[in-house]
Design an enzyme around this catalytic site. Structure first.
Site, mmCIF file in Angstrom:
data_model
loop_
_atom_site.group_PDB
_atom_site.id
_atom_site.type_symbol
_atom_site.label_atom_id
_atom_site.label_comp_id
_atom_site.label_asym_id
_atom_site.label_seq_id
_atom_site.Cartn_x
_atom_site.Cartn_y
_atom_site.Cartn_z
ATOM 1 N N GLN A 42 46.322 -3.729 -144.313
ATOM 2 C CA GLN A 42 47.168 -3.210 -143.233
ATOM 3 C C GLN A 42 48.644 -3.548 -143.494
ATOM 4 O O GLN A 42 48.979 -4.691 -143.794
ATOM 5 C CB GLN A 42 46.706 -3.800 -141.892
ATOM 6 C CG GLN A 42 47.441 -3.268 -140.677
ATOM 7 C CD GLN A 42 47.169 -1.794 -140.411
ATOM 8 O OE1 GLN A 42 46.168 -1.229 -140.843
ATOM 9 N NE2 GLN A 42 48.069 -1.145 -139.697
ATOM 10 N N LYS A 66 40.450 0.662 -136.282
ATOM 11 C CA LYS A 66 39.917 1.249 -137.521
ATOM 12 C C LYS A 66 38.495 0.756 -137.769
ATOM 13 O O LYS A 66 37.624 1.527 -138.179
ATOM 14 C CB LYS A 66 40.826 0.884 -138.706
ATOM 15 C CG LYS A 66 42.162 1.625 -138.703
ATOM 16 C CD LYS A 66 43.122 1.114 -139.790
ATOM 17 C CE LYS A 66 44.474 1.822 -139.673
ATOM 18 N NZ LYS A 66 45.454 1.373 -140.682
ATOM 19 N N ASP A 89 43.349 4.335 -148.426
ATOM 20 C CA ASP A 89 44.557 4.930 -147.856
ATOM 21 C C ASP A 89 45.019 6.160 -148.654
ATOM 22 O O ASP A 89 45.833 6.945 -148.173
ATOM 23 C CB ASP A 89 45.710 3.916 -147.872
ATOM 24 C CG ASP A 89 45.757 3.048 -146.616
ATOM 25 O OD1 ASP A 89 45.733 3.619 -145.517
ATOM 26 O OD2 ASP A 89 45.843 1.819 -146.741
HETATM 27 N N1 GUN Z 1 50.240 0.524 -141.250
HETATM 28 C C1 GUN Z 1 50.659 1.596 -140.535
HETATM 29 N N2 GUN Z 1 50.079 2.720 -141.001
HETATM 30 C C2 GUN Z 1 49.286 2.343 -142.045
HETATM 31 C C3 GUN Z 1 48.433 3.058 -142.918
HETATM 32 O O1 GUN Z 1 48.285 4.285 -142.864
HETATM 33 N N3 GUN Z 1 47.777 2.299 -143.843
HETATM 34 C C4 GUN Z 1 47.930 0.962 -143.950
HETATM 35 N N4 GUN Z 1 47.254 0.317 -144.902
HETATM 36 N N5 GUN Z 1 48.718 0.276 -143.143
HETATM 37 C C5 GUN Z 1 49.385 0.968 -142.190
#
Ligand code: GUN
Length: 280
Positions: free
Chosen positions: A99, A55, A122
């Site tokens: 995360q 990311k 998100d």
């Molecule tokens: N862990 C797995 N998918 C996601 C996501 O879309 N956002 C976040 N913050 N953590 C994740």
């Protein structure tokens, strides 16, 4: 034979759009307007760490400045919430992502509730009563874009969503409704699941169980979107049994290379939107 919906290729297009948007914002409003993202990682789970690294790399390529804050597995909930509070108050921080999953001693609900909605990249805090999700939950927004790019109009179609998580299933159902689909949401307690899935024109699966949906559960000609990302012997496997479903579907997403790269691309879209909102 189904047509593959190429998430990787569509994600590339989305990332280029974000990079251009970010460039335009900086050209018009100066370097201070540049989108940024603070990524918080708690613990040392290898998959989560890899995702956060990806990311952050995506951000850099799209002209979004990433900052990664890594905290130890034993970090207390109080300490994490204090960090979020500090980031919420910091005017230089435009987008926050923590995360998931976080260690068991931390409440995910309290953590996500602590992130200021205007920094929630998100899109988890997008309101159910909103009819204008400009910062929508990434995975559902990504799925909607994949359907649009593939020429699939959901209006009037019967969409069956398997899974009712707060991150995917529920916001997915809402985004489909906002686009005039007829929606059935199935979950672990649904009686006779196959009865429902076989009626789907568009089947969206997010249950976190490898190869859970098999060919006998799918209508001939259905569009099948596999949100699952499971690992079997270190290899990624979706929630859809591709081998038996693909021959019946008209269009289908692969795993890997389907929804995953698109979700990450939509995080960038949200980061740009948050920065644009602020610059206004
Ligand atoms: N862990 C797995 N998918 C996601 C996501 O879309 N956002 C976040 N913050 N953590 C994740």
């Amino acid at each position: 034979m189904a047509t593959l919906i190429d998430g990787k290729a569509i994600a590339q297009k989305v990332k280029e759009e974000v990079a251009l948007g970010s460039q335009k914002l900086v050209a018009e409003r100066g370097e201070d307007a540049r989108p940024n993202m603070t990524l918080v990682l708690v613990g040392s789970d290898a998959v989560s760490k890899r995702l956060v690294d990806l990311k952050a790399k995506d951000c850099e390529a799209a002209g979004i400045t990433p900052t990664v804050i890594a905290m130890s597995e034993s970090t207390s909930e109080e300490k994490l919430l204090r960090l979020i509070d500090r980031l919420n108050r910091d005017d230089d921080v435009k987008a926050i992502l923590c995360q998931l999953p976080v260690p068991d001693h931390i409440s995910t609900k309290r953590l996500l509730a602590a992130i200021a909605p205007e920094k929630d990249v998100d899109g988890f805090s997008a309101r159910i009563d909103s009819d204008d999700y400009d910062v929508a939950a990434c995975t559902p927004a990504a799925v909607m874009r994949m359907l649009r790019e593939s020429g699939v109009d959901v209006a009037g179609k019967h969409c069956v969503v398997v899974g009712r998580s707060n991150i995917v299933g529920k916001p997915m159902a809402i985004q489909l409704l906002l686009n005039d689909a007829t929606v059935t949401v199935c979950h672990s307690k649904t009686a006779d699941l196959a009865e429902h899935t076989r009626r789907a024109d568009i089947l969206i699966v997010a249950v976190g169980r490898p190869r859970f949906i098999t060919g006998d559960m799918v209508k001939e000609g259905a569009v099948v979107i596999d949100v699952g990302m499971n690992y079997i012997e270190g290899r990624p496997v979706g929630d859809v049994d591709f081998a038996s479903v693909e021959p019946k579907a008209s269009k289908i997403t692969p795993v890997p290379g389907g929804v995953g790269p698109m979700t990450r691309a939509y995080l960038l879209v949200n980061a740009l939107t948050l920065a644009e909102r602020r610059a206004k």
